[in-house]
Design a protein around this motif. Structure first.
Motif, PDB file in Angstrom:
ATOM      1  N   PRO A   1       7.085   5.228   5.672  1.00  0.00           N
ATOM      2  CA  PRO A   1       7.910   4.893   4.510  1.00  0.00           C
ATOM      3  C   PRO A   1       7.076   4.744   3.232  1.00  0.00           C
ATOM      4  N   GLU A   2       5.843   4.215   3.382  1.00  0.00           N
ATOM      5  CA  GLU A   2       5.015   3.988   2.190  1.00  0.00           C
ATOM      6  C   GLU A   2       4.497   5.288   1.586  1.00  0.00           C
ATOM      7  N   THR A   3       3.972   6.172   2.436  1.00  0.00           N
ATOM      8  CA  THR A   3       3.423   7.421   1.902  1.00  0.00           C
ATOM      9  C   THR A   3       4.531   8.305   1.348  1.00  0.00           C
ATOM     10  N   LEU A   4       5.696   8.244   1.997  1.00  0.00           N
ATOM     11  CA  LEU A   4       6.833   9.001   1.478  1.00  0.00           C
ATOM     12  C   LEU A   4       7.265   8.450   0.128  1.00  0.00           C
ATOM     13  N   LEU A   5       7.174   7.122   0.003  1.00  0.00           N
ATOM     14  CA  LEU A   5       7.554   6.474  -1.254  1.00  0.00           C
ATOM     15  C   LEU A   5       6.688   6.952  -2.410  1.00  0.00           C
ATOM     16  N   SER A   6       5.392   7.078  -2.148  1.00  0.00           N
ATOM     17  CA  SER A   6       4.489   7.471  -3.236  1.00  0.00           C
ATOM     18  C   SER A   6       4.829   8.867  -3.747  1.00  0.00           C
ATOM     19  N   VAL A   7       5.268   9.745  -2.834  1.00  0.00           N
ATOM     20  CA  VAL A   7       5.702  11.082  -3.254  1.00  0.00           C
ATOM     21  C   VAL A   7       7.000  10.991  -4.054  1.00  0.00           C
ATOM     22  N   ALA A   8       7.939  10.213  -3.527  1.00  0.00           N
ATOM     23  CA  ALA A   8       9.258  10.116  -4.152  1.00  0.00           C
ATOM     24  C   ALA A   8       9.170   9.543  -5.561  1.00  0.00           C
ATOM     25  N   VAL A   9       8.375   8.490  -5.718  1.00  0.00           N
ATOM     26  CA  VAL A   9       8.265   7.832  -7.019  1.00  0.00           C
ATOM     27  C   VAL A   9       7.723   8.802  -8.067  1.00  0.00           C
TER      28      VAL A   9
END
Lengths: 197, 197
Positions: free
Chosen positions: A11-19
């Motif tokens: 969830p965290e690494t995906l978040l960094s892409v999404a943001v």
DNA sequence: AGAGTAACCGAACGATCGGTCGGGACAAGG
DNA sequence: CCTTGTCCCGACCGATCGTTCGGTTACTCT
């Protein structure tokens, strides 16, 4: 070991892409298709890690807000003369803005269309009020000039600081956190202080 | 007479409604359905007055940009000492921001997803450069302090001024244009000037 | 009265939206 | 071997997107 895996998403690494994509296209202007393309996985795979688009937004703005409110808990922000506590908060705000740039950027652009966005706006207002009280206390001490209305000055200073997200880019040989926070503190306090420093 | 009619829409009156909704929900977050509800006419009727959603955006940002560039053509911005021309531009920027608040607000939030948005961003950059050159000239004259990098200072000052759109509301007994522009000029120049005023 | 036109409407268009579903590939543990 | 769980996929869902179309009303001009 669980921390060494890098070839799969959390969830965290995906978040960094999404943001990152949110900041480029705007939250409303970003589709799940855009996210999947940027992340290199299919649209439906995203739902394996997070519950949906809004959770990504909530995680991002929460992270930014936690960092900002954390400043107010630091010792130099709690003890001492108001004007010095204020200066510490101003400098640390710049550092947090730069350190958590994409997350704070997203926070500062929410408009209030969903519950998550309205909650973020409310917490932002709380933070602003806390800093405004600090400025008012410094004015009561006679440490900042009294000929500018405090409410107005607070907003202008916040505007200056928050605008950093609109142009600061950490690309290699740019300016550092220290240089920016020094310039901001210089500009803000040389214009606010009652006496010359 | 053509100007007395008010019960029907023109592209301009429709624009004023649309810009208001755009600023509340964001451009991407606003659907034609939202616009039709706010305007009190059907979705399809909007297309009788304008070619589509993007034309509304283009009209709005054009109006804001024309006002801003108009400042640079004013006499006090063209003749005299650089620092005084700069101060005139700063004060007039605040006045334009407040006078054309919804249009400038929309301009400052453009992200660059369409051709219209990218064109607006480009013109904004042009304007910023023009003002930055003014600041550099004032520094060369020795009228503003030299210990802050000009590029950085320009951006921070622009950030302060542009942030006005985030909080200024012209509701009746609020503060006036004059009060805000005075406060901004005070803050900016007391922090920038080499000598005390 | 008849023609023209400005302002508007409901219905529907293809496209895209955020999100769901059933299942495949693969590694770990027995 | 077989199960279990993680990570991912293509296909698809109903809803909504910006836009188009055919038609109605009402006012103006001749």
């Amino acid at each position: 070991m669980t921390t060494a895996k890098r070839d799969t998403y959390t969830p965290e690494t995906l978040l960094s892409v999404a943001v990152q994509v949110f900041n480029e296209r705007g939250y409303d202007g970003t589709s799940m298709e855009h996210l999947s393309r940027a992340a290199g996985i299919s649209k439906s795979s995203i739902y394996h890690h997070v519950s949906g688009k809004e959770e990504l937004l909530r995680r991002a703005v929460s992270r930014a807000l936690d960092e900002l409110f954390g400043i107010l808990d630091e010792e130099p922000a709690r003890v001492g003369r108001a004007v010095q506590r204020l200066e510490h908060v101003v400098r640390r705000m710049v550092e947090v803005l730069i350190g958590e740039l994409p997350y704070v950027t997203l926070l500062l652009r929410v408009r209030g269309n969903t519950d998550t966005e309205r909650w973020a706006l409310e917490r932002r207002r709380d933070f602003d009020h806390r800093v405004a009280e600090l400025l008012k206390a410094a004015a009561a001490d006679g440490d900042v000039r009294g000929d500018v209305e405090m409410r107005l000055a607070t907003r202008l200073v916040f505007g200056m600081i928050n605008s950093i997200v609109e142009w600061y880019r950490p690309d290699g040989r740019g300016m550092g956190q220290r240089e920016v926070s020094e310039a901001v503190a210089h500009l803000v306090f040389s214009g606010l202080r009652a006496q010359q420093d």
